[in-house]
Design a protein around this motif. Sequence first.
Motif, mmCIF file in Angstrom:
data_model
loop_
_atom_site.group_PDB
_atom_site.id
_atom_site.type_symbol
_atom_site.label_atom_id
_atom_site.label_comp_id
_atom_site.label_asym_id
_atom_site.label_seq_id
_atom_site.Cartn_x
_atom_site.Cartn_y
_atom_site.Cartn_z
ATOM 1 N N LYS A 199 35.157 24.680 -48.729
ATOM 2 C CA LYS A 199 35.303 23.402 -48.051
ATOM 3 C C LYS A 199 36.904 23.493 -47.716
ATOM 4 C CE LYS A 199 34.987 19.140 -49.031
ATOM 5 N NZ LYS A 199 34.178 18.336 -48.127
ATOM 6 N N SER B 111 31.558 15.949 -49.935
ATOM 7 C CA SER B 111 30.673 16.040 -48.844
ATOM 8 C C SER B 111 30.706 17.245 -48.361
ATOM 9 C CB SER B 111 31.252 15.084 -47.773
ATOM 10 O OG SER B 111 32.732 15.256 -47.373
ATOM 11 N N ASN C 280 31.122 19.555 -45.952
ATOM 12 C CA ASN C 280 31.704 19.912 -44.659
ATOM 13 C C ASN C 280 33.171 20.431 -44.847
ATOM 14 O OD1 ASN C 280 32.493 17.200 -45.784
ATOM 15 N ND2 ASN C 280 33.552 16.636 -43.869
HETATM 16 MG MG MG Z 1 34.384 14.095 -47.918
#
Ligand code: MG
Length: 325
Positions: A53, A140, A142
């Motif tokens: 990430k 998350s 992303n």
């Molecule tokens: Mg996040």
Amino acid sequence: MATILDGSDPHVIAVAATALRAGELVAFPTETVYGLGADALNEQAVAQVFAVKNRPFFDPLIVHVPDAATAALYAVAIPPRAAALMEHFWPGPLTVVLPKHPRIPDIVTAGLDSVALRVPSHPVALALLQAVARPIAAPSANPFGYISPTTAAHVQDLLGEAIPLIVDGGPCAVGVESTVCAFLDDDAVILRPGGVTSEAIEAVIGPVQFSASDRADLRSPGTLPRHYSPHVNLQLTALGDPLPLPLSGERVGVLLFTEQRLTQGYVEVVMLSRDGNLTEAAPRLFAALRWLDCLGLDRVLVESVPEHGLGRAIMDRLRRAAARD
Ligand code: MG
Ligand code: AMP
């Protein structure tokens, strides 16, 4: 490219659970957004999450578990008001921050002596958490700071080159991240507004405080001023104000929460709801930002929504998305 497998197939859950236990990363659906999961007890796997990430190590991860009894293994204390919220809102889009048990490695919590715990309600997430029988650290899925993914295809676009497996559970029903509520002393402090409204929380446990960015023990990185951001310049209009018109030659997009008669000149108009229904709008918000971000626009004008109920989480994300470095 990552392999995308259908999470409604029990074999896929077994494959994903085996991969997680072997220290691999697996992206999986929750009702809020797609998560990038790693075995929370495996420091190397968790380090991979930060690497993939490009997430700074000071930004702690939420640990996902299948039920409150399992959550209790990873906290050294559960104050009664926290227990009441867990009972009332789990499974669901609520994360509680509690004093951390030493079983959870420090890398997961960025060295804090608190841990963020959540039981998601998405059936695929729950099936996976039950099958893997380990706590799963999952932010998350992303790159750090960009818009969170709400479909398996978003994850493929964003991280497909870096991870082996994405479990598909369809589009996320809530569409904004969980509400993060900390209980480190007698106070309940909402660190991040999210899928469970503060009104609903207060109906269960009475008054709560909001944020606490001045307290180092409660720092919450989802609260960085710029976060959840598209590349395109977003401009939030003041509540109830008419949208400015594009300058000549300017390519402008519009994101609306209510139906409006727009005269002319916008390249793209996305209406998330006709009547300001935020439960309908929230699951479409991040996909809409992604879409508007890929059109090569000069700017995107965004209608504001009233800041109560889900409007708090939506305005929080929009402000961070609009913030410039
Ligand atoms: Mg996040
Ligand atoms: P995400 O990257 O969307 O999974 O967001 C994780 C959120 O949980 C961030 O806002 C973090 O600040 C918050 N969080 C996780 N662990 C803790 C913790 N121990 N104390 C405070 N906030 C936390």
